[in-house]
Scaffold this motif. Structure first.
Motif, mmCIF file in Angstrom:
data_model
loop_
_atom_site.group_PDB
_atom_site.id
_atom_site.type_symbol
_atom_site.label_atom_id
_atom_site.label_comp_id
_atom_site.label_asym_id
_atom_site.label_seq_id
_atom_site.Cartn_x
_atom_site.Cartn_y
_atom_site.Cartn_z
ATOM 1 N N SER A 115 -9.120 -10.470 -0.872
ATOM 2 C CA SER A 115 -8.061 -10.342 -0.898
ATOM 3 C C SER A 115 -7.374 -10.496 0.158
ATOM 4 C CB SER A 115 -7.521 -9.559 -1.930
ATOM 5 O OG SER A 115 -6.262 -8.911 -1.773
ATOM 6 N N THR A 116 -6.676 -10.902 0.709
ATOM 7 C CA THR A 116 -5.802 -10.686 2.378
ATOM 8 C C THR A 116 -4.227 -10.783 2.200
ATOM 9 O OG1 THR A 116 -6.066 -13.285 2.727
ATOM 10 C CG2 THR A 116 -7.757 -11.593 3.787
ATOM 11 N N HIS A 117 -3.989 -10.611 1.015
ATOM 12 C CA HIS A 117 -2.216 -10.346 0.812
ATOM 13 C C HIS A 117 -2.051 -9.298 1.362
ATOM 14 C CE1 HIS A 117 1.632 -11.356 -0.767
ATOM 15 N NE2 HIS A 117 2.072 -10.138 -1.005
ATOM 16 N N LEU A 118 -1.123 -9.388 2.627
ATOM 17 C CA LEU A 118 -0.658 -7.963 3.068
ATOM 18 C C LEU A 118 0.977 -7.899 2.699
ATOM 19 C CD1 LEU A 118 -0.728 -4.917 4.390
ATOM 20 C CD2 LEU A 118 -1.097 -6.367 6.484
ATOM 21 N N GLN A 119 1.607 -6.665 2.411
ATOM 22 C CA GLN A 119 2.777 -6.120 2.730
ATOM 23 C C GLN A 119 3.054 -5.729 4.207
ATOM 24 O OE1 GLN A 119 5.482 -6.754 -0.049
ATOM 25 N NE2 GLN A 119 7.200 -6.463 0.971
ATOM 26 N N GLY A 120 3.991 -6.892 4.672
ATOM 27 C CA GLY A 120 3.857 -5.937 6.072
ATOM 28 C C GLY A 120 4.505 -4.458 6.014
ATOM 29 N N ASP A 162 3.968 -8.178 16.516
ATOM 30 C CA ASP A 162 2.224 -8.078 16.773
ATOM 31 C C ASP A 162 1.851 -7.276 18.200
ATOM 32 O OD1 ASP A 162 2.388 -10.252 15.056
ATOM 33 O OD2 ASP A 162 2.915 -11.663 15.826
ATOM 34 N N GLU A 163 2.516 -6.732 18.915
ATOM 35 C CA GLU A 163 1.929 -6.013 20.261
ATOM 36 C C GLU A 163 1.092 -4.876 19.781
ATOM 37 O OE1 GLU A 163 3.628 -3.894 24.209
ATOM 38 O OE2 GLU A 163 5.386 -4.485 22.806
ATOM 39 N N LEU A 164 -0.328 -5.276 20.145
ATOM 40 C CA LEU A 164 -1.146 -3.878 20.369
ATOM 41 C C LEU A 164 -0.626 -3.063 20.995
ATOM 42 C CD1 LEU A 164 -4.182 -5.648 19.111
ATOM 43 C CD2 LEU A 164 -2.246 -5.043 17.295
ATOM 44 N N ARG A 165 -0.447 -1.629 20.530
ATOM 45 C CA ARG A 165 -0.570 -0.793 21.520
ATOM 46 C C ARG A 165 -0.615 1.107 21.262
ATOM 47 N NH1 ARG A 165 4.203 2.268 22.586
ATOM 48 N NH2 ARG A 165 5.531 1.141 21.867
ATOM 49 N N LEU A 166 -1.477 2.126 21.926
ATOM 50 C CA LEU A 166 -2.065 3.286 21.559
ATOM 51 C C LEU A 166 -0.229 3.854 21.561
ATOM 52 C CD1 LEU A 166 -4.937 3.108 22.174
ATOM 53 C CD2 LEU A 166 -4.003 2.818 19.515
ATOM 54 N N THR A 167 -0.079 4.976 21.061
ATOM 55 C CA THR A 167 1.067 5.327 21.119
ATOM 56 C C THR A 167 0.830 6.916 21.633
ATOM 57 O OG1 THR A 167 1.313 7.042 18.590
ATOM 58 C CG2 THR A 167 3.151 4.772 19.506
ATOM 59 N N ASP A 227 -0.286 -4.645 11.807
ATOM 60 C CA ASP A 227 -0.736 -5.586 10.697
ATOM 61 C C ASP A 227 -1.050 -6.585 11.403
ATOM 62 O OD1 ASP A 227 0.407 -4.292 8.967
ATOM 63 O OD2 ASP A 227 2.260 -4.879 8.735
ATOM 64 N N ALA A 228 -1.063 -6.507 12.563
ATOM 65 C CA ALA A 228 -1.821 -8.495 13.133
ATOM 66 C C ALA A 228 -3.455 -7.616 13.567
ATOM 67 C CB ALA A 228 -1.509 -8.349 14.626
ATOM 68 N N LEU A 229 -2.892 -6.847 13.788
ATOM 69 C CA LEU A 229 -5.192 -6.422 13.683
ATOM 70 C C LEU A 229 -5.609 -6.100 12.232
ATOM 71 C CD1 LEU A 229 -7.338 -5.386 14.833
ATOM 72 C CD2 LEU A 229 -6.689 -2.737 15.154
ATOM 73 N N PHE A 230 -5.087 -5.758 11.264
ATOM 74 C CA PHE A 230 -5.564 -6.377 9.965
ATOM 75 C C PHE A 230 -5.310 -7.160 9.619
ATOM 76 C CE2 PHE A 230 -5.145 -7.242 5.472
ATOM 77 C CZ PHE A 230 -5.886 -6.706 4.884
ATOM 78 N N LEU A 243 -8.511 6.126 11.812
ATOM 79 C CA LEU A 243 -7.346 4.725 12.179
ATOM 80 C C LEU A 243 -7.530 3.761 11.201
ATOM 81 C CD1 LEU A 243 -4.970 3.719 13.975
ATOM 82 C CD2 LEU A 243 -6.661 2.260 15.017
ATOM 83 N N SER A 244 -6.279 3.773 10.332
ATOM 84 C CA SER A 244 -5.833 2.828 9.572
ATOM 85 C C SER A 244 -5.402 1.990 9.697
ATOM 86 C CB SER A 244 -5.068 3.973 8.058
ATOM 87 O OG SER A 244 -5.957 5.020 7.856
ATOM 88 N N VAL A 245 -5.591 0.552 8.972
ATOM 89 C CA VAL A 245 -4.654 -0.957 9.446
ATOM 90 C C VAL A 245 -4.020 -1.360 8.071
ATOM 91 C CG1 VAL A 245 -5.333 -0.669 11.692
ATOM 92 C CG2 VAL A 245 -6.545 -2.105 10.421
ATOM 93 N N GLY A 246 -2.935 -1.867 7.748
ATOM 94 C CA GLY A 246 -2.764 -2.901 6.348
ATOM 95 C C GLY A 246 -2.233 -1.276 5.513
ATOM 96 N N ALA A 247 -2.448 -2.012 4.260
ATOM 97 C CA ALA A 247 -1.257 -0.779 3.445
ATOM 98 C C ALA A 247 -1.975 0.191 2.478
ATOM 99 C CB ALA A 247 -1.418 -1.635 1.810
#
Length: 208
Positions: free
Chosen positions: A2-7, A14-19, A46-49, A144-148
Motif C-alpha cells: 500500500s502506498t496511498h497517502l492523504q497529503g 516537494d522542497e525537502l527542508r529541515l526547520t 510527503d515527497a520523501l515518503f 522522524l515520521s513521514v506519511g500519514a
C-alpha cells in the motif's frame, strides 16, 4: 504494498527542508525521562515518503512468538554506522540532530532504522530500546515520521498514565534521558482508516 497517502494540507511542497531544531518543545515524563517534539520538522515530507516507499529495500521478517512463528506487522530496513542513507536529507537530519544534542548526548547519532506501517493493521508492541547500552545507560532515540499520522504511545514501565502523540508528515520526536529504561513506547493497531507511515529512527552506536 500500500502506498496511498492523504497529503498534508500544511505541507504542499516537494522542497525537502529541515526547520530549526530550536523550535523543539520538551516534556518531562518522570523518572528522568523526557521527550522533545517538533511538528513539521521536515517540509516536503510527503515527497520523501514516496521516494522511500519506492527505493528502500524493504524486508518482511518473521519472529518466534511463544510456540509459533509469526509475521512482523510492518516492513523494515536498517542502515548501520557509515552506510549511506536512502536520501541526502536523512544524512542532513542525522548530522543536525548530532550537532544539536552533542552536549547532552555526548556522541553522534550513527545508525538509522526504518519501519513502514502500511495501514492500520501494522503496529509495534510495547517496548524500550534496551538491547545494548540502552538497557543500562541514558541515551536518545530520535524519530522522524513521514506519511500519514499514527499515534505513538508512551507509558511508564512501573504503570501509570499513557502519553499519546500523533506523528506524521515530517514530525520529529526525540526520546531522551532514562526514557528507554523507565518508559515503554508502542504504535498500536488502528481500527479506523489509517494511511501509510514511515518512521526513521536515529540511534547512537550500540543502542537498539
Amino acid at each position: 504494498m500500500s502506498t496511498h497517502l492523504q497529503g498534508s494540507l500544511f505541507d504542499q511542497t516537494d522542497e525537502l527542508r529541515l526547520t530549526p531544531l530550536q523550535g523543539t518543545r520538551r516534556t518531562a515524563l518522570g523518572d528522568g525521562a523526557w521527550i522533545d517534539l517538533l511538528p513539521g520538522w521536515l517540509t516536503g515530507a510527503d515527497a520523501l515518503f514516496a521516494r522511500l516507499v519506492a527505493e528502500v529495500p524493504w524486508r518482511a521478517e518473521r519472529r518466534q512468538m511463544y510456540e509459533q512463528v509469526v509475521d512482523v506487522p510492518r516492513l523494515l530496513a536498517y542502515y548501520g554506522a557509515g552506510a549511506p542513507l536512502p536520501h541526502p536529507v536523512l544524512d542532513r537530519a542525522r548530522d543536525t540532530l548530532s550537532a544539536h544534542y552533542a552536549e547532552e548526548l555526548g556522541e553522534p547519532f550513527s545508525t538509522a532504522g526504518l519501519c513502514y506501517y502500511r495501514d492500520g493493521r501494522d503496529s509495534v508492541a510495547w517496548h524500550g530500546d534496551r538491547i545494548g547500552r540502552g538497557a543500562r545507560e541514558d541515551t536518545m532515540v530520535a524519530i522522524l515520521s513521514v506519511g500519514a499520522p499514527r499515534d505513538l504511545l508512551l507509558r511508564p514501565r512501573r504503570g501509570g498514565e499513557v502519553v499519546r502523540r500523533p506523528l506524521g508528515h515530517g514530525d520529529l520526536i526525540v526520546m531522551g534521558g532514562s526514557c528507554q529504561r523507565t518508559w515503554e513506547h508502542a504504535v498500536p493497531k488502528s481500527a479506523r482508516a489509517a494511511g501509510p507511515r514511515i518512521s526513521v529512527q536515529f540511534r547512537p552506536h550500540g543502542v537498539n
